[in-house]
Design an enzyme around this catalytic site. Structure first.
Site, PDB file in Angstrom:
ATOM      1  N   ARG A  40      -5.963   7.419   7.320  1.00  0.00           N
ATOM      2  CA  ARG A  40      -4.840   8.153   6.727  1.00  0.00           C
ATOM      3  C   ARG A  40      -5.310   9.428   6.034  1.00  0.00           C
ATOM      4  O   ARG A  40      -4.730  10.511   6.214  1.00  0.00           O
ATOM      5  CB  ARG A  40      -4.085   7.245   5.745  1.00  0.00           C
ATOM      6  CG  ARG A  40      -3.251   6.172   6.419  1.00  0.00           C
ATOM      7  CD  ARG A  40      -2.513   5.340   5.396  1.00  0.00           C
ATOM      8  NE  ARG A  40      -3.355   4.323   4.770  1.00  0.00           N
ATOM      9  CZ  ARG A  40      -3.076   3.720   3.611  1.00  0.00           C
ATOM     10  NH1 ARG A  40      -2.004   4.069   2.919  1.00  0.00           N
ATOM     11  NH2 ARG A  40      -3.877   2.786   3.137  1.00  0.00           N
ATOM     12  N   ALA A  51       0.825  -1.202   0.000  1.00  0.00           N
ATOM     13  CA  ALA A  51       0.000   0.000   0.000  1.00  0.00           C
ATOM     14  C   ALA A  51       0.852   1.241   0.000  1.00  0.00           C
ATOM     15  O   ALA A  51       2.016   1.201   0.355  1.00  0.00           O
ATOM     16  CB  ALA A  51      -0.904  -0.017   1.218  1.00  0.00           C
ATOM     17  N   CYS A  52       0.268   2.371  -0.388  1.00  0.00           N
ATOM     18  CA  CYS A  52       0.974   3.642  -0.435  1.00  0.00           C
ATOM     19  C   CYS A  52       0.062   4.765   0.029  1.00  0.00           C
ATOM     20  O   CYS A  52      -1.134   4.575   0.199  1.00  0.00           O
ATOM     21  CB  CYS A  52       1.458   3.946  -1.857  1.00  0.00           C
ATOM     22  SG  CYS A  52       2.457   2.651  -2.616  1.00  0.00           S
ATOM     23  N   THR A  53       0.627   5.950   0.230  1.00  0.00           N
ATOM     24  CA  THR A  53      -0.132   7.147   0.545  1.00  0.00           C
ATOM     25  C   THR A  53       0.362   8.274  -0.343  1.00  0.00           C
ATOM     26  O   THR A  53       1.574   8.493  -0.453  1.00  0.00           O
ATOM     27  CB  THR A  53       0.030   7.546   2.023  1.00  0.00           C
ATOM     28  OG1 THR A  53      -0.305   6.431   2.861  1.00  0.00           O
ATOM     29  CG2 THR A  53      -0.853   8.728   2.366  1.00  0.00           C
ATOM     30  N   GLU A  74      -0.036   4.678  -6.884  1.00  0.00           N
ATOM     31  CA  GLU A  74      -0.854   4.477  -5.697  1.00  0.00           C
ATOM     32  C   GLU A  74      -1.752   3.271  -5.977  1.00  0.00           C
ATOM     33  O   GLU A  74      -2.568   3.287  -6.898  1.00  0.00           O
ATOM     34  CB  GLU A  74      -1.719   5.716  -5.440  1.00  0.00           C
ATOM     35  CG  GLU A  74      -2.664   5.583  -4.279  1.00  0.00           C
ATOM     36  CD  GLU A  74      -1.974   5.697  -2.933  1.00  0.00           C
ATOM     37  OE1 GLU A  74      -2.493   5.130  -1.953  1.00  0.00           O
ATOM     38  OE2 GLU A  74      -0.909   6.359  -2.861  1.00  0.00           O
TER      39      GLU A  74
END
Length: 496
Positions: A270, A28-30, A120
């Site tokens: 987030r 996962a990413c932000t 993403e």
């Protein structure tokens, strides 16, 4: 540090919004995107944490321009292929160690001044995928996007158009969001299904946050700030993904994205935390992600440091901080996780020459325990330590120098993390001062002495990386000394 009051203010709200445990995805990413009217210096900013696996070393790669690429592109993750590029532009990438520097590029600038962050990870809706599944075997996926697109494009919009065309013709192998930036603005593209996609230009006075979920919503055809696959709306109507309502625009998220129980603890916290950090007075609830605005104005304009702070967030000051509470099973997935491979912030300052106006700030490993080093678009020589490293620890690569220190710091977060963070913060402040001096000198000579100006950039990178590694080695020894003393006192067996 300057936003600690804001972070503390959020603590009680985050704690109160606690929800049930759910299964978490493997990677996962932000992402954070900021328009130039929402930044302190008028720059465009795109940023992201690349989260996957802590032992997967990243290489900083300089790809020279090629009149004709030597071979077609062949995917590392599947059988996606793409013809070799003619007049391939020079570009940089952060590639996985085991892809021979040819794929999994993730982030970089090219010689035309276009930057991109790919990708993403997002998850499209089950109904949309049933009607138009991902082309998993031969479609374009995360490993291919930067290395195929960046050497071919001369603008952010052209990047969207090329990636969109590939999705339409060859398909998407997975769900993703991709950011493009140049000196005219930021575009963000999201996949909708195997062959559908949408992109929107980020409003100049707002910012955007994404955390592993499709976030784009309104689509307005025939509007210059939107692009999409030609059949985006008609396909959704044909397959019952969307029903037109009088007076309401097409809702891309409702038709092609998803909101599941997993999003409530994995993604919503987030986005909610960053939005409440940057914009005061919001009334959104942390577990109601469908109510989150897509774009927001920050209460005060944002700097590169503010974005870096956002990427370092782990709900510090709240009961949901998994590091302070030593709780690896915390239900709220933090923004900064140990398995982050690299974290990056791309800054485009249109009022400066591209060589120094475009800067990539990159931190190896966990952002909360990492240091952001600036790399100018005009650099042509990459320090060797950035170009090596495997999935086995070593004593030569930058990747493992930073990772070793982070691993040590995680053994005693409360004692060790402040030592690392304080030293790196001081280094970043000092580096910013050196950047101002470099840029001032560069502007005086780049027109009359371009080669000397180029050498200034390369020397700056060489020195800055060397200083960062020297500091990291010093910090590693500091932590080892403290650990040795603690072990000695624990097993001292001193006689009378």
């Amino acid at each position: 540090m300057k936003n600690m009051k804001k972070i503390t203010f959020l603590a009680s709200a985050i704690t109160a919004a606690f929800t049930a445990v759910v299964a978490l995805p493997a990677s996962a990413c932000t992402t954070i995107l900021v328009g130039n009217q929402a930044t302190t210096d008028g720059s465009y900013i795109i940023a992201r944490n690349e989260d996957y696996q802590a032992t997967n070393a990243k290489h900083f790669v300089f790809h020279p321009a090629e009149k004709m690429q030597k071979s077609d592109f062949h995917g590392n993750a599947n059988n996606f292929t793409y013809p070799a590029a003619k007049d391939a532009l020079q570009y940089t990438s952060m590639s996985d160690f085991d892809t021979h520097n040819k794929s999994m590029g993730e982030v970089g600038f090219n010689s035309a001044g276009v930057g991109m962050s790919a990708t993403e990870t997002i998850y499209n809706g089950a109904k949309a995928l049933k009607a138009d599944p991902y082309v998993t075997k031969t479609g374009i996926g995360e490993d291919a996007i930067e290395n195929v697109i960046l050497p071919r494009i001369h603008s952010a919009k052209e990047g969207v158009e090329l990636l969109g065309k590939i999705i339409e013709t060859q398909g998407a192998a997975e769900g993703f969001g991709v950011a493009f930036v140049d000196n005219t603005g930021i575009w963000y593209l999201e996949s909708g299904s195997g062959h559908q996609w949408m992109a929107e230009k980020i409003p100049a006075d707002k910012y955007f946050v994404s955390a592993n979920q499709g976030r784009l919503s309104t689509y307005l055809p025939n509007n210059p700030n939107y692009m999409a696959s030609p059949t985006l709306v008609s396909f959704a109507e044909q397959h019952g993904l969307y029903k037109a309502e009088a007076g309401k625009p097409f809702n891309f998220h409702a038709a092609y994205s998803q909101d599941t129980p997993n999003d409530v603890t994995y993604n919503y916290p987030r986005v909610w935390t960053l939005q409440h950090m940057y914009t005061q007075g919001l009334t959104t609830k942390i577990d109601q992600g469908t109510t989150f605005p897509v774009f927001l104005k920050p209460t005060r304009k944002l700097s590169v440091a503010d974005v870096e702070q956002g990427l370092r967030n782990h709900y510090q000051g709240t009961s949901h901080d998994p590091y302070a509470t030593q709780n690896p099973k915390e239900t709220y997935r933090p923004i900064s996780v140990f398995r982050t491979q690299e974290s990056h912030v791309l800054q485009v300052r249109p009022n400066l020459p591209t060589a120094i106006g475009d800067v990539a700030y990159i931190s190896y490993g966990m952002s909360a325990l990492g240091v952001y080093i600036p790399y100018y678009q005009g650099m042509t020589e990459v320090p060797h330590a950035l170009t090596i490293g495997t999935d086995k620890a070593d004593s030569a690569s930058a990747n493992w120098a930073f990772r070793k220190l982070q691993t040590l710091a995680m053994t005693n977060w409360k004692v060790f993390s402040p030592i690392v963070q304080t030293a790196y913060h001081k280094f970043e402040v000092q580096t910013a001062s050196k950047q101002r001096e470099l840029e001032k000198h560069y502007l005086k000579i780049y027109k009359r002495q371009p080669k000397k100006a180029q050498a200034l950039i390369n020397e700056f990178e060489k020195t800055t990386v060397a200083d960062a590694l020297a500091l990291t080695d010093q910090l590693t020894n500091t932590l080892f000394t403290k650990m040795t003393y603690t072990t000695d006192m624990t097993y001292h067996f001193e006689g009378a």
